[in-house]
Motif scaffolding. Structure first.
Motif, PDB file in Angstrom:
ATOM      1  N   SER A   1      -4.369   0.561   3.352  1.00  0.00           N
ATOM      2  CA  SER A   1      -5.267  -0.343   3.178  1.00  0.00           C
ATOM      3  C   SER A   1      -6.932   0.015   3.697  1.00  0.00           C
TER       4      SER A   1
ATOM      5  N   HIS B   1       1.559  -5.255  12.151  1.00  0.00           N
ATOM      6  CA  HIS B   1       1.579  -6.145  10.914  1.00  0.00           C
ATOM      7  C   HIS B   1       2.030  -7.406  11.348  1.00  0.00           C
TER       8      HIS B   1
ATOM      9  N   ARG C   1     -12.015   2.960   7.217  1.00  0.00           N
ATOM     10  CA  ARG C   1     -11.327   3.829   6.181  1.00  0.00           C
ATOM     11  C   ARG C   1     -11.505   3.132   4.807  1.00  0.00           C
TER      12      ARG C   1
ATOM     13  N   THR D   1      -9.017  -2.167  21.392  1.00  0.00           N
ATOM     14  CA  THR D   1      -9.097  -3.069  20.183  1.00  0.00           C
ATOM     15  C   THR D   1      -7.592  -3.165  19.606  1.00  0.00           C
TER      16      THR D   1
ATOM     17  N   SER E   1       1.847   4.881   8.527  1.00  0.00           N
ATOM     18  CA  SER E   1       2.488   5.179   7.070  1.00  0.00           C
ATOM     19  C   SER E   1       3.662   5.973   7.588  1.00  0.00           C
TER      20      SER E   1
ATOM     21  N   ARG F   1       3.411  12.297  15.972  1.00  0.00           N
ATOM     22  CA  ARG F   1       1.945  11.792  15.960  1.00  0.00           C
ATOM     23  C   ARG F   1       1.285  11.899  17.334  1.00  0.00           C
TER      24      ARG F   1
ATOM     25  N   ARG G   1      -3.024  -6.522  10.388  1.00  0.00           N
ATOM     26  CA  ARG G   1      -2.842  -6.721   8.980  1.00  0.00           C
ATOM     27  C   ARG G   1      -1.401  -7.539   8.736  1.00  0.00           C
TER      28      ARG G   1
ATOM     29  N   THR H   1       0.769  -1.184   0.031  1.00  0.00           N
ATOM     30  CA  THR H   1       0.088  -0.172  -0.075  1.00  0.00           C
ATOM     31  C   THR H   1       0.863   1.186  -0.144  1.00  0.00           C
TER      32      THR H   1
END
Ligand code: TXA
Ligand code: MG
Length: 341
Positions: free
Chosen positions: A177, A63, A191, A113, A139, A54, A117, A31
Motif C-alpha cells: 500500500s 488492519h 512509501r 503514531t 507483509s 523483524r 488501513r 496488495t
C-alpha cells in the motif's frame, strides 16, 4: 505445511478464531499477503516479530474493517484523512495518525503514531468483520526479502511457523500500500504505491509531498529491501544488453527483467517479462523476483518502468531490491533519468 494441511483454508471464520486465540495467520490482502495477529494482544504480536526476524522497533500496520474504527486507534484525525478514507478505503492506502493511549507499543514500535488501513480483499474484509478488532500485519516475508503475492509464497517462507493460512488467490495489486502521514503543508507520501500523488492531490486538494523529510523514519528505508538472492542491477533499455554481457563475462548466470524483449537477447539468457501495462507489472513484480531465484540466477539485470503514476512505486521497489536505498539515489545515478555516466 502441505496442500492437505488443515491449516490451509478459505474459511474466514476459522481464521478469526485463530486470531482470538492469540495465533498467527497468513492472510490475503489486495496488495500482498500479511502475517496477521490480534493487534490488542502483545504476545500474539510479538510472535510476528520472531517469525519474520523483524527488528522490534519496526512498527506494524493495523488492519481495520471500517473507517469509523479509526477513532478506536487514532486521535486528532485531520479532515484530509477522512477524505482519503472515504475515497480509497477499502483499498491500498495506509494512513499514519497520532495514536490513542491504549495502542500497544509492540505494534507502533514505541512511536506516538499508528498506521491504519482497511484492505479491500473480500476474504480480508470478511475476516476483519468476524474478528471485530484490529489485525496487526506486516507483509508475510522474512525481513528484507520479497513480499508474498500468493498463499504458496507464504507457505514456502513460513510453513509451520503460522497457525493458519487463509488462501485468497493471487493479489490483485501486487505491491504494498501507499503510506501517507499528515503535515502542516498537506499530505506526505512515506512509501509510494498504487494510490499515486495525483490521486491524493485530487481527493484532498492539498499539497502532496512525495519526498519524505530525511529526518523522519522512512518505511523500508534501509538500503536493501524487497530483495531476492540474485544481485539486482538496474539499467536502461538501451544499456540492458551491455549490462548482461558485463555480468556474463564474470561467469555469472544472468537474466533480464524488462517490459520488452531486446531483439538481440542471447537465447540462453532467461527473459522475465514484466508486461507492458503498469498494473500488470505491479501484479507480477514480486513473483518474477522469486522466479529469478528459482532459476538460480546470480544477477538479474532490470529495466525499471518510467517514474510516473504506478511506475514510481515499481521503481522504488526495484531500487531497494538493488540495495540502492531510496529513490533519490536512483534519480541521481541512473542514465534513465536523462544523464549519461
Ligand atoms: O500493503 C501493505 O501495506 C501490506 C499489507 C499486508 O497490508 N503491509 C505491509 O506491511 O507492507 P509492512 O510491515 O511490510 O510495511 C509497513 C511499513 C513499515 O515499513 C513500517 O515502517 C511502516 O509501514 N509503518 C508502520 N507504522 C508506522 C508509523 N507509525 N509511522 C511510520 N511508518 C510506519
Ligand atoms: Mg514488508
Amino acid at each position: 505445511m502441505n496442500n492437505t494441511d488443515s491449516r490451509l483454508t478459505t474459511d474466514a471464520a476459522r481464521a478469526a478464531q485463530v486470531l482470538r486465540n492469540g495465533g498467527l495467520i497468513g492472510m490475503p490482502t489486495e496488495t500482498v499477503y500479511g502475517l496477521g495477529a490480534d493487534a490488542g494482544n502483545a504476545q500474539a504480536v510479538a510472535r510476528i516479530f520472531s517469525a519474520k526476524r523483524r527488528p522490534a522497533d519496526h512498527p506494524l500496520i493495523v488492519h481495520i474493517h471500517r473507517p469509523e474504527q479509526i477513532r478506536q486507534w487514532a486521535r486528532d484525525v485531520p479532515t484530509a484523512a477522512w477524505q482519503l478514507a472515504e475515497a480509497f478505503w477499502p483499498g491500498p492506502l495506509t494512513m499514519v495518525l497520532p495514536r490513542v493511549p491504549g495502542v500497544l507499543d509492540v505494534v507502533t514500535g514505541g512511536l506516538d503514531t499508528v498506521a491504519l488501513r482497511v484492505p479491500s480483499h473480500p476474504l480480508a474484509l470478511d475476516l476483519l468483520a468476524r474478528f471485530g478488532g484490529g489485525v496487526a500485519a506486516p507483509s508475510a516475508n522474512r525481513h528484507g526479502r520479497v513480499s508474498p503475492t500468493t498463499a504458496q509464497h507464504v507457505r514456502s517462507e513460513f510453513g509451520d511457523a503460522i497457525d493458519m493460512l487463509l488462501d485468497g488467490g493471487p493479489c490483485r495489486v501486487g505491491i504494498e500500500s501507499t503510506i501517507v502521514d499528515f503535515v502542516d503543508e498537506g499530505v506526505r507520501i512515506l512509501r509510494p504505491g498504487s494510490i499515486t500523488t495525483q490521486d491524493l492531490r485530487r481527493v484532498t486538494r492539498r499539497t502532496v509531498l512525495d519526498r519524505a523529510d530525511p529526518t523522519v523514519r522512512r518505511p523500508g528505508a534501509m538500503t536493501s529491501h524487497y530483495a531476492p538472492r540474485a544481485t539486482v542491477v538496474l539499467t536502461t533499455a538501451e544499456e540492458a544488453l551491455a549490462a548482461l554481457e558485463t555480468s556474463r563475462r564474470t561467469g555469472a548466470r544472468a537474466g533480464l527483467l524488462s517490459a520488452y524483449r531486446p531483439e538481440h537477447l542471447p537465447p540462453d539468457v532467461p527473459w522475465l517479462s514484466l508486461g507492458a501495462a503498469s498494473e500488470q507489472q505491479a501484479q507480477q513484480l514480486y513473483a518474477l523476483l522469486r522466479l529469478a531465484d528459482d532459476l538460480g540466477l546470480d544477477v538479474l539485470v532490470a529495466v525499471p518502468p518510467r517514474d510516473e503514476g504506478l511506475g514510481t512505486a515499481l521503481r522504488d521497489r526495484l531500487v531497494r531490491a538493488a540495495g540502492l536505498g531510496d529513490g533519490r539515489v536512483f534519480a541521481d545515478c541512473q542514465p534513465a533519468a536523462g544523464k549519461t555516466r
